[in-house]
Motif scaffolding. Structure first.
Motif, mmCIF file in Angstrom:
data_model
loop_
_atom_site.group_PDB
_atom_site.id
_atom_site.type_symbol
_atom_site.label_atom_id
_atom_site.label_comp_id
_atom_site.label_asym_id
_atom_site.label_seq_id
_atom_site.Cartn_x
_atom_site.Cartn_y
_atom_site.Cartn_z
ATOM 1 N N SER A 104 17.026 11.416 -2.892
ATOM 2 C CA SER A 104 16.475 12.284 -3.936
ATOM 3 C C SER A 104 16.201 11.439 -5.167
ATOM 4 O O SER A 104 16.911 10.459 -5.453
ATOM 5 C CB SER A 104 17.453 13.417 -4.291
ATOM 6 O OG SER A 104 17.729 14.222 -3.158
ATOM 7 N N TRP A 252 12.043 14.959 -6.716
ATOM 8 C CA TRP A 252 11.569 14.918 -5.334
ATOM 9 C C TRP A 252 12.759 14.661 -4.419
ATOM 10 O O TRP A 252 13.731 13.999 -4.793
ATOM 11 C CB TRP A 252 10.528 13.818 -5.176
ATOM 12 C CG TRP A 252 10.180 13.497 -3.745
ATOM 13 C CD1 TRP A 252 9.284 14.131 -2.950
ATOM 14 C CD2 TRP A 252 10.746 12.441 -2.957
ATOM 15 N NE1 TRP A 252 9.244 13.559 -1.718
ATOM 16 C CE2 TRP A 252 10.134 12.503 -1.687
ATOM 17 C CE3 TRP A 252 11.699 11.472 -3.195
ATOM 18 C CZ2 TRP A 252 10.446 11.641 -0.665
ATOM 19 C CZ3 TRP A 252 12.018 10.598 -2.165
ATOM 20 C CH2 TRP A 252 11.400 10.674 -0.920
ATOM 21 N N ILE A 299 4.175 9.331 -6.149
ATOM 22 C CA ILE A 299 4.621 9.580 -4.778
ATOM 23 C C ILE A 299 3.506 9.306 -3.787
ATOM 24 O O ILE A 299 3.604 9.661 -2.611
ATOM 25 C CB ILE A 299 5.114 11.036 -4.628
ATOM 26 C CG1 ILE A 299 3.991 12.017 -4.994
ATOM 27 C CG2 ILE A 299 6.340 11.275 -5.482
ATOM 28 C CD1 ILE A 299 4.370 13.460 -4.797
ATOM 29 N N VAL A 354 6.813 11.871 0.779
ATOM 30 C CA VAL A 354 7.129 13.200 0.258
ATOM 31 C C VAL A 354 7.323 14.190 1.388
ATOM 32 O O VAL A 354 8.318 14.886 1.484
ATOM 33 C CB VAL A 354 6.014 13.681 -0.687
ATOM 34 C CG1 VAL A 354 6.322 15.073 -1.190
ATOM 35 C CG2 VAL A 354 5.884 12.712 -1.843
#
Length: 1608
Positions: A104, A252, A299, A354
Motif C-alpha cells: 500500500s 493506492w 501509477i 494498480v
C-alpha cells in the motif's frame, strides 16, 4: 540540521525508525505482553511520530480509502503492517501487509482538526478492516505499565542524533502549532539545554496516561498490573490526551487477490520490487525483483530502462507476459529459451501495478514462473538503487561496483511500449513505423512502394541499393552488373520528369487523411526547413526528405522535387516512383498557402544577403520556433549593420531564452550574421545590460557584474575582497590588519606608505621614552623626567584613535559568533637602553583625573568604524559585545556611536536603548544619542525625536519635571536634533535652536559651565535643520533668523524671550553678570556657522558682506582671531562659486589694511596684525579644502602646500614666542587638514611627510588638540585605506564643519568649546569612489586604463583624462562618462549623463568592476609597456604575424579552453599526429585569427569551411548543405564589402582565409566543367546538384553536359 544531539526517553522498544518530511516515524516492537494487555478488538498502536527530540511522541492515525462504511480515521494499530519505504519529497510511505501479502502507498501529512477530534472522541469499537480501530484508554494504561515494568534492559533510552543518516530533513522547521504539550519552558529548553532531556512524569508518564481517557480532559482509571495480584491497582492521575500529529492517507493498494508460492508464503506476483527512487522529472524508477528497471509516472508504467553492459533479463513480469491463450512454455526464459523475437502484445495484456492481473491461467503457472525466476546470472546485475538527484541515480551492482546513470525525459507514447522489442528500438525503426502508419492513413499502399517496402534497412535509403540487398545473390558478376545498370538508371532519371504513375500505385481516396495531403505535405516541408536550421536535428531531415519527395511527386510539385534533389542528390536520385491521386470519390483540399515555389530557408536568406526583396517566410507557430527566431532576425542583421539593430536583436534573443549554447547548434552560415551582431555588441556594450544579454554576447565580466548586482539588490550582501590572513601578533593587535593589502599594493606599489601609516597610528604597543640622564640629575629626578616625557607622549597616543578610525573605515566584516576585537590603548613606555617599563601610575608625578575617559571613547569609535555597512549585525550581537568590566564602558559607548555612524544602530532593539539610557552613564548616553541620530539622518523619525527631546530642557513643556541631564549629554542631544532634521526646515525645532544659541545662564550654577559648546551645538544644529535653504525659509519669516544670528555674532541687547521659555530664563544668574547684553564670546561661533550653513553655496553677497573682516584697525581690536577664522570660512563657503584654487584668491580675503606697508610712527600692534592675518588665511584655506574636498585638485594642493611650507619656515625661527607658536601651529593645523581634505583617500606622499613631521613633535606647545588635528589629517589622507574620499554635498560640508571645528581641545578632558565626540562626524562626509578592476578569470585586482570624461562647466570645457585604475573617481555629478579603455581589456562604457545609480551601486560594493583581458594581451603588471603582447611580438619579427605566431604559447595570451585545447592537439607536430605541414600552417592561421580577433566561437566555423572545401575537392559530399553555408558566408562577405572598406571591421572573417576557400571551390568546379578530371559515373548526380547550386549553369545546360560525359 543544527548538529545538536538529543537524548529522548521512549516508553517502548523500537523496531524501525524512518525519516520523513516532518520528523521521525517509529514502529513499535511487538512484545509478548501485547497479547496480555490487548483485549479482543482493541489492538495497540504500532506507528508513532516524533516531530522534535524534545516533543512527546504521538501515535499516527491513518485514513484508509473510503470503499465501505467502516473506513474512517483510526490509529495505525495493525501489527501485520510493516513500513518498507519512506520518502520526504513527495511525502509518502510504502507499507507491506505480512499476512495478506499486499503493498500500500500512503501520503504522510499533518492531521487536520476534524480528524484529530474524531480520533479523540470516538469510542472503541471493532472495525472489520485490515486496520482495526483501537481503544485509546487501554492503550494509555498499557504504555504506562510498559514504561514502568517492561522497559528493555539492554537499551533503556533511544538515542536520536541530529547527525544520523536516517534524518534527511530538519523536523525542527515543522513546529507543532496545535500541540498543547509544549510549554514555554519546553520551547525554551530546545535552545539552551539540548542534552538535558531526562525522563519525567510530565514526559513519559504523561504519555502513558494521556490516551487512557476518551474525554478531552481525561478521567481517573484503574489498571491491573501484570506483576501484582488482581486487587493491586494503580491510580492514574488526570492528564491531557496526547494529540496525534501526522496522518497517513491511503493513495493506492494492491488488490486482495493473493497466491501461495512454492515456499508456502503469501506474496504478490506482479508487485515484486527491490527498491524504488523518486526522480525530479515527475517519475519514479523501480527495481523489480527480477532485476528490471521500470520507469513509472504516478501509477502509470512508462517503459523499461535498459543499461548497456548490464544484465537485461530475457523475460519481464510486465512486458513479456503471455497472451491469455498462450501456453507458458512459449515464454522465453533462461531455462526455456524460446524465439529471439518475441511476439508483440496487445495493450490490454500489459498489466498495471494498480489493477490485478486478469486471466484464468495465471494461478496455474505459478510454479513454473518461480522456477524460471531463481536462476543465477553470470553477468553483473543491479542490486539496489541509491542517491537520486534530479534525473540521475546510482546503481549498486552485484559485483560491488556502482554505476551512475541519467534517465532521459520520455514522451509517453502509447504504442512505444507495446510495439517495440526488448533491447530498445532504434530511431530508424521508430521512424519506419511512423512513415508506414502515416502513409497508410493518407491512402498509400506501402507494400507496393519500393522504398517503403524496404524501410527496415537502415542505410542506405535508396530503393535501388535496398532492393539489391533484399534480393538473393546469384553470383558475383550479376551483382556488379546489377549495380552498374542501377547507376545508369539513376543518371537517366536525374534530369527528366518522374515516370508516369502506375495504375497499381493508386491512392485510396477513402483514407481519413487523403483530403488533407497537400496541407500535411506543406507542414512537413516547413518542419523539414526547421530541421535544416538545427545541426543536432539535421540528420532527421534526410529521413524526412524521402517522404517529402514522394508526396511532392504525387502532388506534381516539380519545384519541390527539384529542391529536395539539390539538397540530397545521393538519396533522391533513386526515387522515381509516383502514385496516382484520383479525386473522383473524395475532394483533395489544396490550401491557398501551398504555392508552386517551395519556401527554402537558405535561398531566402541568400536573397536577403544580396539585398533583394523577399516575401515573408512562412512558419508554424509553436513548431518552427527556430525558423521564426533565426530567419527574421538574421534578415535584419544581414541587411543592416546598425549598432542599435544589433542591440535590439540581442535583447530579442535573450527575451526568448536563446543562449550561446543554442547558437552552437545553428549552421555556421546562418549563425554568422548573428555572431557578427553579438561581436559588435561585445565591442560596445552597455554597463547596465541584464545578465542574460551579457551572457549571450560572451562578456564574462559584464555577466559577473550583472549577477553580483542582482545579488546585491536581493540580499544586500557585500562583495569585498577579503584581506589576507596574517599570523603576526603585532599586526593583529593594532586594529589595522583588515586593510585589503591586495588593493593597496596596486594603488601604492612603489613604497611602503601604508605600513608607515599603521606605524604612526598604532596605539597598542608601548612608546619609546628616550631621556638622557645627565650627571647632575638624581635617579628620582630622572624617573620623574621619564614620566613627564611619557605624559607628553601619551598626549599623542590618546589622540591616535580618531585618525585610526578614519584610516580603517568600513574595512572589516565581523563574525557573528565572535566579539569585535578592540585594540588596547597602551599608555606605558619603554626606556632605553634597558627597555624598562615606564608607567604613569607610579605616583611620582601628578596625572590629570579621568585622563583616559575620552581617549577610550575614541578608541571604541575607531574599533566600531571598521565594521562595513553591509555586515551582518543584529541586536543580539551588539549586546553580546557589551563588556563586563566597568573600565571598558567608555569604549563600549564609542562602539555604540560607531554603529550609528555606519548604520547598524537601527537594528538595536528599543528595549536595549532604554536600558542603556536608564543606567545614567554619561559616555554611553552621548554615544547612543549621536549614534541613533546619525543612523536616522534627515528622517524626522518621531521615536528618535522623543528620545532626544527628554534630554533637552528647551523641548520639554514648561511645567515638566526638571531632569538632571549632564551638560555634554544635552550637547549631544542638540546635535542629534540637527542630524535627524537635517535639511527639513522644521520650524519648531529651528525656533528652539535659534533661542538656545543665546540661552542666558540660569540661577545658581545652571548653564554656567561650558556654555560655549552648547551654544555652538545649537548653532550647528540650526544650520543643519535649515541646511542650504538660504532665504527660502518657509514659515520662518517672523523669526528673522538671519538678523537674529547676526546679532548673536556682533553683539547687542538681548531680545526678550518669547513662548514657553519665557519663565524658564526669568531669573538671572547669580554667578555670571551679563546683563541684557549678548555675550558674543559664547554666541558668535555658533551663530557664524549657522549663518554659513543656512546660506551654504547660495552665493548670497549681502549675507557674505556681513561676514567680511573689519576694514579698520579700530574695529579689528574688537574681534577675536578665532572669530576672524570662522567669519572668513563662513563667507567663503557662502560664496562657493568664487573659491579659486590659487594663492591670489587666498590673499584676497585679507583686508587691505593688513596687506600694505605700515608707517613706523603709527601706533600699530604688528603682532595683532600678524595674528589676524594668519587666522584669516587659515579660514580661507579651510574653505578651499571644503570646496575641493576629495577632488585631488593639483592647483588647490599646490596652493595649500606652499602656504604650509611658508608657515613652517616662519615657525622655525628661534625667537618665536609661545603665543605666536600657538597661533602659527593652529594655522598650520588648519592648512594641513585642508590639504588632507583635498587629497582625501589618495595617500599623497608630501602630505604624509608633513603629518609624520608633526607626529614626531611632542614637546612644548604640542598639546592633545594639535595631535588630534594632525592625526585626523593623516586618517583623512588614507580614508578607508584608500577606498573612500570626501564628498562636497551639503550634508557632507555640514558634517565636516562639525568634525573639523577649528578649536581643538587643549587636553583630553576638554569639552568647553566643542564636544570631542563630534570629531567622528567626518565619517558622514565619506563616500566610496575607488574603482577596482578585477580580472574575471583570476578574480584578482589588476590595473586597467580608464578614460574619464568631465562634463562641460562654466570653468572648463568638456575634458577627457586617462587614469590608471585602481583609482579614485571624481564626484559623479561632474562626470559624463567612464570608460574602460583598450587594447588590454574589453572596453566598457558607463554613461553618467543618463543616470549614476549603476556606478554608485558598483562603488558602494567596494568598487569591484570586473574586466576581461583580451586574448593576445598581458596584464599591465606583467607587461607595463605592452611590448610582450601577441601583436607586438609578431610586429617585431620580419615575417608575417601568422608565421611568427607560436601555438604552444597560446595559454599565455588567452584563457579560452577551446583555443588552448585546439593548439595543444592540432597545432603541434608529433609522432602520433600525421598532419602535413600545410595543414599545421592552416590550423595555426585559424588559431591566430581567433586569438587576435577575440572570437573563439569562430573556430568551429573556420574548421567547417575547411572541411567543406576539402570534401568538395575529394568529391565526398553526399549533400549540398555545407556548400549552402559556405555560400551564405561568401554572400555576407560580399554584402559587407559593397558598403566600402570601412565595413571590413564589422566582419568576423577579416583575413585572406575566406577568399582562399572561395577560390578553391571555384577552381574545383571549373576543373569539373572543363573535363580536366575523369569523373566516376556515380558522382554525376552530386556534381549536377553542386554546379546548379553554386550558380554556374542552369538545369538544361547541365543535362547536355552530363549526357556527353556519360557517353565518355
Amino acid at each position: 540540521m543544527t548538529g545538536k544531539d538529543f537524548i529522548s526517553p521512549l516508553p517502548f522498544q523500537v523496531s524501525n525508525v524512518w525519516a520523513t518530511k516532518f520528523g521521525l516515524l517509529m514502529e513499535r516492537k511487538n512484545t509478548a505482553n501485547d497479547a496480555h494487555f490487548s483485549p479482543p478488538g482493541e489492538p495497540l498502536p504500532t506507528v508513532f511520530s516524533m516531530l522534535h527530540p524534545l516533543d512527546e511522541i504521538a501515535p499516527v492515525v491513518c485514513k484508509p480509502a473510503g470503499l465501505f462504511e467502516g473506513s474512517r480515521v483510526q490509529y495505525v494499530s495493525d501489527s501485520a503492517m510493516k513500513i518498507v519505504f519512506t520518502c520526504c519529497q513527495p511525502s509518502i510511505v510504502v507499507s507491506y501487509d505480512t499476512v495478506q501479502g499486499i503493498h500500500s502507498v500512503w501520503t504522510l501529512r499533518k492531521v487536520t482538526h476534524d480528524e484529530r477530534s474524531t480520533v479523540l472522541r470516538c469510542p472503541a469499537e471493532p472495525v472489520g478492516t485490515p486496520l482495526g480501530l483501537m481503544a485509546s484508554g487501554f492503550l494509555t494504561s498499557h504504555l504506562r505499565n510498559v514504561s514502568r515494568h517492561d522497559s528493555p534492559v539492554e537499551q533503556p533510552n533511544q538515542v536520536i542524533s541530529r547527525r544520523s543518516r536516517i534524518v534527511s530533513s530538519s523536523p525542527g522547521t515543522h513546529s507543532r502549532v496545535h500541540s498543547p504539550s509544549i510549554s514555554n519552558m519546553a520551547a525554551l529548553s530546545r535552545a539552551h539545554s539540548p542534552g538535558m532531556a531526562a525522563p519525567s512524569f510530565s514526559g513519559v508518564a504523561r504519555f502513558n496516561t494521556s490516551l487512557h481517557s476518551s474525554s478531552p480532559r481525561g478521567h481517573h482509571g484503574l489498571l491491573a498490573s501484570p506483576n501484582s495480584t488482581i486487587n493491586e491497582t494503580v491510580l492514574v492521575p488526570e492528564m491531557e490526551p496526547i494529540i496525534p500529529d501526522l496522518c497517513m492517507e491511503q493513495l493506492w493498494s494492491e488488490a486482495v487477490t493473493a497466491v501461495v508460492d512454492s515456499w508456502g508464503n503469501y506474496s504478490r506476483r506482479f508487485f515484486l520490487f527491490v527498491c524504488l527512487v523518486f526522480l525530479d522529472i515527475d517519475a519514479m524508477l523501480v527495481l523489480e525483483a527480477c532485476g528490471s528497471l521500470v520507469l513509472y509516472t504516478g501509477i502509470t508504467r512508462v517503459s523499461k530502462v535498459f543499461v548497456p553492459g548490464l544484465l537485461s533479463p530475457s523475460f519481464s513480469l510486465t512486458n513479456h507476459l503471455p497472451h491469455r491463450s498462450t501456453p507458458v512454455e512459449t515464454v522465453s526464459t533462461p531455462a526455456n529459451a524460446g524465439s529471439r523475437h518475441l511476439q508483440r502484445l496487445d495493450e490490454d495484456a500489459m498489466p498495471s501495478p494498480v489493477t490485478g492481473l486478469r486471466g484464468p491461467n495465471i494461478k496455474h503457472h505459478d510454479a513454473s514462473f518461480l522456477e524460471d525466476y531463481t536462476f543465477q546470472p553470470a553477468t553483473p546485475y543491479i542490486n539496489a538503487l541509491r542517491d537520486p538527484v534530479c534525473n540521475r541515480v546510482t546503481l549498486e551492482l552485484s559485483i560491488g561496483t556502482m554505476l551512475r546513470i541519467s534517465i532521459p525525459e520520455i514522451v509517453l507514447v502509447k504504442w512505444y511500449n507495446i510495439y517495440n522489442a526488448p533491447g530498445g528500438p532504434s530511431a530508424h525503426t521508430e521512424w519506419s513505423l511512423f512513415v508506414t502508419c502515416f502513409m497508410t492513413l493518407m491512402g498509400y499502399n506501402t507494400e507496393r512502394l519500393t522504398w517503403t517496402r524496404n524501410l527496415h534497412f537502415e542505410m542506405p535509403l535508396s530503393p535501388v541499393i535496398a532492393a539489391k540487398k533484399a534480393r538473393p545473390s546469384d553470383g558475383g558478376s550479376d551483382e556488379v552488373c546489377y549495380l552498374s545498370v542501377s547507376c545508369c538508371d539513376v543518371l537517366e532519371h536525374n534530369y527528366q520528369a518522374s515516370s508516369p504513375p502506375s495504375p497499381s500505385l493508386k491512392l485510396d481516396s477513402s483514407a481519413p487523411l487523403f483530403p488533407h495531403i497537400p496541407a500535411l505535405f506543406y507542414v512537413l516541408h516547413l518542419l523539414y526547413q526547421e530541421l535544416q536550421l538545427d545541426e543536432l536535428q539535421r540528420a532527421r531531415a534526410s529521413s524526412l526528405v524521402c517522404l517529402l519527395q514522394q508526396l511532392a511527386r504525387d502532388l506534381q510539385l516539380e519545384e519541390y522535387v527539384d529542391l529536395y534533389w539539390r539538397d540530397y542528390p545521393s538519396i533522391i536520385s533513386g526515387f522515381t516512383e509516383s502514385c496516382l491521386i484520383d479525386q473522383g470519390k473524395a475532394y483533395l483540399i489544396r490550401p491557398s498557402f501551398l504555392r508552386p515555389e517551395p519556401p527554402c530557408v537558405f535561398s531566402w536568406l541568400s536573397s536577403c544577403l544580396r539585398g533583394e526583396e523577399s516575401p515573408p517566410f512562412p512558419y508554424l507557430p509553436g513548431i518552427c520556433q527556430r525558423t521564426r527566431l533565426l530567419v527574421v532576425r538574421s534578415k535584419d542583421t544581414a541587411s543592416k549593420a546598425e549598432y542599435s539593430l544589433f542591440l535590439k536583436n540581442c535583447a530579442f534573443f535573450t527575451g526568448l531564452g536563446f543562449t550561446l549554447k543554442d547558437l552552437e547548434s545553428v549552421p555556421f552560415g546562418v549563425a554568422l550574421p548573428i555572431r557578427e551582431a553579438i561581436y559588435r555588441c561585445r565591442e560596445q556594450p552597455c554597463s547596465d545590460w541584464s545578465e542574460e544579454v551579457c551572457l549571450l554576447i560572451g562578456r564574462q565580466d559584464l555577466t559577473k557584474q550583472a549577477h553580483k548586482m542582482t545579488l546585491a539588490k536581493s540580499k544586500a550582501v557585500s562583495l569585498s575582497l577579503e584581506p589576507p590572513a596574517t599570523t603576526e601578533p603585532d599586526e593583529e593587535e593594532d586594529g589595522m590588519s583588515d586593510i585589503v593589502q591586495e588593493v593597496t599594493g596596486l594603488i601604492w606599489s612603489q613604497d611602503l606608505r601604508v605600513q608607515e601609516v599603521r606605524r604612526l597610528l598604532q596605539s597598542s604597543r608601548p612608546v619609546r621614552v628616550s631621556v638622557v640622564q645627565l650627571p647632575e640629575v638624581s635617579d628620582h629626578e630622572y624617573i620623574e623626567e621619564k614620566e613627564n616625557k611619557l605624559l607628553q607622549l601619551c598626549q599623542r597616543t590618546m589622540a591616535l584613535p580618531v585618525g585610526r578610525g578614519l584610516f580603517t573605515l568600513f574595512s572589516y566584516h565581523p563574525v557573528p559568533t565572535e566579539p569585535l576585537p578592540v585594540p588596547k590603548l597602551n599608555l606605558t613606555g619603554r626606556a632605553l637602553p634597558r627597555n624598562t617599563v615606564v608607567d604613569l601610575n607610579s605616583g611620582n608625578i601628578d596625572v590629570p583625573p579621568n585622563m583616559t575617559s575620552w581617549p577610550s571613547f575614541h578608541n571604541g569609535v575607531a574599533a566600531g568604524l571598521k565594521i562595513a555597512p553591509a555586515s551582518q549585525v543584529d541586536s543580539a550581537w551588539i549586546a553580546y559585545n557589551k563588556p563586563k568590566s566597568p573600565e571598558l564602558a567608555n569604549e563600549y559607548a564609542g562602539f555604540l556611536m560607531a554603529l550609528g555612524l555606519n548604520g547598524h544602530l537601527t537594528k538595536l532593539a528599543t528595549l536595549n536603548i532604554h536600558d542603556y539610557l536608564t543606567k545614567g552613564h554619561e559616555m554611553t548616553s552621548i554615544g547612543l544619542l549621536l549614534g541613533v541620530s546619525s543612523a536616522k539622518l534627515g528622517t524626522m523619525d518621531m521615536s528618535i525625536t522623543r528620545l532626544l527631546g527628554i534630554h533637552i530642557p528647551a523641548l520639554l513643556p514648561p511645567t515638566s519635571t526638571e531632569l538632571d541631564v549632564p551638560h555634554n549629554v544635552q550637547v549631544a542631544a542638540v546635535i542629534g536634533i540637527g542630524l535627524v532634521y537635517q535639511g527639513t526646515g522644521h520650524r519648531h525645532n529651528a525656533e528652539v535652536l535659534l533661542s538656545e544659541i543665546g540661552r542666558p545662564p540660569g540661577p545658581e550654577m545652571e548653564y554656567c559651565t561650558d556654555r560655549e559648546s552648547y551654544s555652538l551645538a545649537a548653532g550647528l544644529a540650526l544650520g543643519m535643520v535649515c541646511l542650504g535653504h538660504g532665504s527660502n525659509l518657509i514659515g520662518m519669516t517672523d523669526l528673522n533668523v538671519p538678523e537674529q544670528l547676526y546679532q548673536y555674532m556682533v553683539g547687542g541687547h538681548r531680545r526678550a524671550q518669547a513662548g514657553a521659555n519665557r519663565e524658564r530664563h526669568k531669573s538671572p544668574s547669580y554667578q555670571i553678570k551679563e546683563g541684557d547684553t549678548i555675550n558674543v564670546d559664547v554666541t558668535c561661533p555658533g551663530a557664524t556657522l549657522a549663518l554659513a550653513m543656512i546660506y551654504l553655496k547660495t552665493n548670497n553677497r549681502s549675507i557674505a558682506d556681513w561676514l567680511k573682516p573689519p576694514d579698520t584697525l579700530f574695529l579689528l581690536d574688537f574681534i577675536k582671531p578665532e572669530f576672524l577664522l570662522l567669519r572668513t570660512l563662513a563667507r567663503c563657503i557662502i560664496m562657493w562659486d568664487e573659491i579659486l584654487p590659487n594663492t591670489i584668491w587666498v590673499k584676497s580675503n585679507i583686508p587691505q589694511i593688513m596687506r600694505g606697508t605700515f608707517d613706523p610712527s603709527e601706533d600699530i600692534n604688528m603682532e595683532t596684525m600678524a595674528q589676524a592675518q594668519d587666522y584669516i588665511t587659515a579660514g580661507a584655506c579651510l574653505a578651499l579644502g571644503l570646496r575641493f574636498a576629495g577632488s585631488a585638485n593639483s592647483d588647490a594642493f599646490d596652493c595649500l602646500y606652499s602656504l604650509a611650507r611658508t608657515h613652517m619656515t616662519i615657525m622655525s625661527f628661534a625667537g618665536t614666542a609661545a603665543h605666536t607658536f600657538y597661533n602659527l601651529q593652529t594655522c598650520l593645523s588648519m592648512i594641513l587638514l585642508a590639504m588632507s581634505m583635498v587629497m582625501s583617500g589618495t595617500g599623497n606622499l608630501k602630505v604624509l611627510q608633513l603629518c609624520r613631521f608633526f607626529h614626531k613633535r611632542t614637546g612644548g606647545e604640542m598639546n592633545y588638540g594639535f595631535h588630534m588635528a594632525h592625526h585626523m589629517a593623516l586618517g583623512l589622507l588614507f580614508l578607508g585605506g584608500g577606498r573612500y574620499t570626501l564628498s562636497t554635498s551639503n550634508s557632507a560640508i555640514a558634517a565636516l564643519l562639525c568634525a573639523l571645528y577649528p578649536h581643538f581641545p587643549a587636553h583630553s578632558t576638554d569639552n568647553r568649546y566643542h564636544l570631542q565626540a563630534l570629531r567622528h562626524l567626518a565619517v558622514l562626509a565619506a563616500e566610496p569612489r575607488l574603482l577596482v578592476p578585477v580580472d574575471v578569470d583570476s578574480l584578482k585586482p589588476c590595473y586597467a586604463l580608464l578614460e574619464v570624461t568631465y562634463k562641460e562647466t562654466k570653468w572648463y570645457d568638456e575634458t577627457t583624462v586617462e587614469l590608471m585604475a585602481p583609482t579614485l573617481l571624481p564626484e559623479l555629478q561632474l562626470l559624463k562618462r567612464v570608460k574602460v579603455k583598450g587594447p588590454r581589456y574589453w572596453e566598457l562604457s558607463v554613461d553618467l549623463s543618463k543616470e549614476t545609480q549603476h556606478l554608485k551601486s558598483i562603488l558602494s560594493r567596494d568598487g569591484v568592476l570586473y574586466v576581461k583581458l583580451r586574448a593576445g594581451q598581458l596584464p599591465y603588471k606583467d607587461d607595463p609597456q605592452g611590448w610582450k603582447s601577441l601583436v607586438a611580438t609578431t610586429v617585431n619579427h620580419r615575417s608575417s604575424g601568422v608565421k611568427a605566431f607560436k601555438p604552444e604559447a597560446i595559454s599565455t595570451f588567452t584563457s579560452e579552453p577551446a583555443l588552448v585545447s585546439f593548439a595543444e592537439l592540432f597545432c603541434k607536430t608529433s609522432e602520433g599526429m600525421k598532419h602535413r605541414e600545410d595543414t599545421l600552417v592552416l590550423f595555426s592561421a585559424m588559431l591566430y585569427e581567433c586569438v587576435t580577433q577575440e572570437c573563439p566561437e569562430m573556430l568551429p566555423t573556420y574548421i567547417a569551411i575547411e572541411q567543406a572545401v576539402s570534401a568538395l575537392r575529394r568529391g565526398d559530399l553526399l549533400q549540398t548543405f555545407p556548400l549552402w553555408q559556405l555560400r551564405l558566408v561568401v554572400e555576407l562577405w560580399d554584402s559587407r564589402m559593397q558598403r566600402g572598406p570601412a565595413n571590413r571591421r564589422d566582419t568576423l572573417l577579416t583575413s585572406e582565409f575566406l577568399p582562399v576557400m572561395k577560390n578553391a571551390v571555384d577552381a574545383t568546379l571549373d576543373s569539373w566543367l572543363k573535363g580536366e578530371e575523369r569523373l566516376h559515373v556515380q558522382n554525376f548526380s552530386l556534381i549536377g546538384s553542386i554546379v546548379l547550386f553554386w550558380g554556374f549553369l542552369d538545369k538544361d545546360t547541365f543535362c547536355s553536359f552530363s549526357s556527353v560525359n556519360h557517353k565518355c
